[in-house]
Motif scaffolding. Structure first.
Motif, short mmCIF file in Angstrom:
data_model
loop_
_atom_site.label_atom_id
_atom_site.label_comp_id
_atom_site.label_asym_id
_atom_site.label_seq_id
_atom_site.Cartn_x
_atom_site.Cartn_y
_atom_site.Cartn_z
N CYS A 90 -1.49 75.00 -21.39
CA CYS A 90 -0.11 75.84 -21.62
C CYS A 90 -0.34 77.29 -22.08
N CYS B 30 0.79 77.66 -28.21
CA CYS B 30 0.71 76.30 -27.92
C CYS B 30 -0.43 75.93 -27.42
N CYS C 150 4.08 74.30 -20.44
CA CYS C 150 4.38 72.97 -20.58
C CYS C 150 5.69 72.51 -20.46
N CYS D 58 8.39 76.74 -23.78
CA CYS D 58 6.98 77.71 -23.92
C CYS D 58 7.30 78.85 -22.81
ZN LIG Z 1 3.51 74.72 -24.32
#
Ligand SMILES: [Zn+2]
Length: 187
Positions: free
Chosen positions: A146, A151, A165, A169
């Motif tokens: 990601c 993240c 993801c 995000c």
């Molecule tokens: Zn993410």
């Protein structure tokens, strides 16, 4: 259980037990009890009593580290370290599965049977083989790390160009980009 479950294949789900919350690293496999809780969410052949010890926990965490390195390499289109590949091969070999033919109700049926191994060995082998199938199969090109700020999750992209993801995000990345541009314009 607060860690992200994204409906990912088991090897990715294992890697994603390391995640970030408000920018802080979190580990959903910090204790044997936590490993038990995670295993109960999977269909791995493992009894609770077998998993509840520090040795089993350490083995799962070692496999998790190797898988992270492997998936990161694939996401970067680089060759992974040999040691990570060999760990999968070793774990798979420790709990072999053989094909079995059975005749029931006048028909042949194919099944598989695990050769003698502890249930921890069998569970680790099962994750290792799922990772092998993923890495050597057509879905390998969909493995992504990601790009969301902070993240650390991995996922299988449904579309070719997907860098996040989750929508959350994606939003964070867009906000961060907007903020950077805004700052650059002010300087
Ligand atoms: Zn993410």
């Amino acid at each position: 259980m607060s860690y992200p479950r994204l409906g990912q294949p088991l090897p990715l789900a294992l890697v994603n037990t390391r995640y970030a919350q408000s920018g802080q690293p979190r580990d959903a496999l910090a204790t044997p009890a936590a490993l038990d809780a995670w295993l109960r969410l999977t269909d791995l052949p493992l009894t609770t009593t077998d998993a509840s010890d520090a040795v089993a926990l350490e083995r799962f965490r070692t496999l998790r580290s190797a898988l992270r390195v492997l998936f990161q390499s694939v996401a970067d289109q680089a060759d992974p370290p040999v040691a990570a590949v060999e760990l999968l091969n070793r774990l798979s070999a420790a709990a072999p599965v053989v094909a079995r033919l059975e005749w029931r109700d006048g028909a042949a049926r194919l099944s598989s049977a695990a050769l003698a191994a502890t249930s921890v060995d069998a569970a680790l082998a099962s994750v290792a083989r799922a990772a092998m199938t993923l890495l050597a199969g057509p879905d390998a090109s969909r493995i992504r790390a990601c790009h969301g700020p902070g993240c650390v999750l991995f996922f299988l992209a449904e579309r070719r160009r997907r860098d996040w993801c989750s929508p959350a995000c994606g939003n964070r990345a867009r906000v961060a980009r907007h903020y950077r541009r805004h700052r650059a314009a002010q300087l």
